[in-house]
Design an enzyme around this catalytic site. Sequence first.
Site, PDB file in Angstrom:
ATOM      1  N   GLY A 141       8.536  19.323  14.644  1.00  0.00           N
ATOM      2  CA  GLY A 141       7.631  18.381  13.976  1.00  0.00           C
ATOM      3  C   GLY A 141       6.530  19.112  13.215  1.00  0.00           C
ATOM      4  O   GLY A 141       5.401  18.622  13.130  1.00  0.00           O
ATOM      5  N   ASN A 197       6.124  19.460  10.141  1.00  0.00           N
ATOM      6  CA  ASN A 197       5.950  18.986   8.760  1.00  0.00           C
ATOM      7  C   ASN A 197       4.703  18.134   8.554  1.00  0.00           C
ATOM      8  O   ASN A 197       4.292  17.906   7.427  1.00  0.00           O
ATOM      9  CB  ASN A 197       7.191  18.196   8.299  1.00  0.00           C
ATOM     10  CG  ASN A 197       7.429  16.951   9.142  1.00  0.00           C
ATOM     11  OD1 ASN A 197       7.755  17.065  10.311  1.00  0.00           O
ATOM     12  ND2 ASN A 197       7.260  15.783   8.562  1.00  0.00           N
ATOM     13  N   GLY A 223       0.852  16.239  10.556  1.00  0.00           N
ATOM     14  CA  GLY A 223      -0.050  16.058  11.706  1.00  0.00           C
ATOM     15  C   GLY A 223      -0.417  17.363  12.396  1.00  0.00           C
ATOM     16  O   GLY A 223      -0.673  18.384  11.761  1.00  0.00           O
ATOM     17  N   GLY A 243       1.449  19.280  14.199  1.00  0.00           N
ATOM     18  CA  GLY A 243       2.475  20.308  14.007  1.00  0.00           C
ATOM     19  C   GLY A 243       2.294  21.045  12.687  1.00  0.00           C
ATOM     20  O   GLY A 243       2.497  22.266  12.605  1.00  0.00           O
ATOM     21  N   SER A 289      -0.093  15.013  26.588  1.00  0.00           N
ATOM     22  CA  SER A 289      -1.239  14.146  26.273  1.00  0.00           C
ATOM     23  C   SER A 289      -1.983  13.824  27.568  1.00  0.00           C
ATOM     24  O   SER A 289      -1.388  13.816  28.655  1.00  0.00           O
ATOM     25  CB  SER A 289      -0.723  12.847  25.654  1.00  0.00           C
ATOM     26  OG  SER A 289      -1.755  11.896  25.593  1.00  0.00           O
ATOM     27  N   TYR A 299       5.517   5.553  26.560  1.00  0.00           N
ATOM     28  CA  TYR A 299       4.989   6.749  25.875  1.00  0.00           C
ATOM     29  C   TYR A 299       4.301   7.653  26.896  1.00  0.00           C
ATOM     30  O   TYR A 299       4.558   8.862  26.943  1.00  0.00           O
ATOM     31  CB  TYR A 299       4.012   6.346  24.768  1.00  0.00           C
ATOM     32  CG  TYR A 299       3.281   7.550  24.206  1.00  0.00           C
ATOM     33  CD1 TYR A 299       3.968   8.533  23.493  1.00  0.00           C
ATOM     34  CD2 TYR A 299       1.915   7.731  24.424  1.00  0.00           C
ATOM     35  CE1 TYR A 299       3.315   9.654  23.012  1.00  0.00           C
ATOM     36  CE2 TYR A 299       1.252   8.849  23.946  1.00  0.00           C
ATOM     37  CZ  TYR A 299       1.959   9.809  23.240  1.00  0.00           C
ATOM     38  OH  TYR A 299       1.314  10.923  22.774  1.00  0.00           O
TER      39      TYR A 299
END
Length: 326
Positions: free
Chosen positions: A22, A24, A26, A28, A165, A194
Amino acid sequence: MGGSPSFPRETLSSDKIVIVTGGNTGIGYETAKWIAMLGAHVIIACRSKDRAMHATTKMKADFEDEKKKGTPNLTTGELSLEFMELDLSSLNSTEKFIEEFKASGKLLHVLICNAGLGMHPLAYTEDGNEMMFQVNYLGHFLIIVKLLPVMLRSGSDCRIVLVSSIAHKWTSFDLDKIQAKQYNEANFDRADYYYKSKLYQVMQMYCLNRRIDQSNVTVNSLHPGVVDSEFTRSFRDDCSWTWRYKCAKCIGLAITPYKGAITSIDAAINRKHVGLRDIYFDKCTPANSSSEARNVENQEQLWWYSLNCLQGHLKEEDLQIFSTKS
Ligand SMILES: NC(=O)c1ccc[n+]([C@@H]2O[C@H](COP(=O)([O-])OP(=O)(O)OC[C@H]3O[C@@H](n4cnc5c(N)ncnc54)[C@H](OP(=O)(O)O)[C@@H]3O)[C@@H](O)[C@H]2O)c1
């Protein structure tokens, strides 16, 4: 102690190879960019070539800006970036990514398991797993198990960083409910699922370290902060959650993706952390994970359940590295 969290701005060897899932957008994106700007070779593992190319172009422009600002210890060469396709919602795609990486013959020094979906509605992957369970946790599990042999021969300080998280603390473990088969779209608690996916990552950290504790590979996890990224994409249809994120942003609780990436970058490259394992970082500082995450019996149940879900994608030889401790 105290002060703003930060990571050491020290030039990295161009031989250092880092995968950021990830990478690409945010957190990441910033993680991949800064590690590349410090000189390492960074593989952006994500599902869209277009989005990866767009990110790469932007990273190069950001790099020029940083050079103009005189930011110290940036690489003197070009950014060394590579795209590799990875869709974590498909175990076939994940396996293809792994096989392509292995075929490249590269070493692997840092694996940052960052890609993730937040509060997705009830959905199942083509492999029949609850979406967030697979994208946030199980797909990364497959990558870790299959690339561990490469990391074990990649030198003295190799690291797996699990971007979890603080939300892992707000749920509990229930083996029978992992796939959410008891629910329908209306009564599925997407926030809880989540949180569970983030709990699994912290539990996985302990399971892995227990099995490779005498090795050169360490596993740590972290909370990046509440980050103003593209994270709200998967719950835009849920007003209550989008509203909470908007409020967090308005009252200044939400941090930028750059600030959100600091803990990941620090866990990945800070020389102070050599050999450290089983750490759950918050703001670059070791913090307490939940007691639920530390429950060894639950961890082992999750471990064996996960291996079962990966049947057909794992061979006996893939598990040999764990055989002495399992
Ligand atoms: N933002 C927060 O407040 C927050 C708080 C705590 C923890 N985190 C964690 O931080 C990590 C990064 O989140 P973020 O805030 O940077 O979110 P983001 O901006 O939405 O980025 C998520 C990344 O995950 C990728 N991804 C999603 N589904 C994927 C799939 N099936 N296969 C491969 N990649 C996939 C996305 O790729 P596409 O661009 O192709 O969709 C994107 O690159 C996540 O693990 C999240 O749980 C975030």
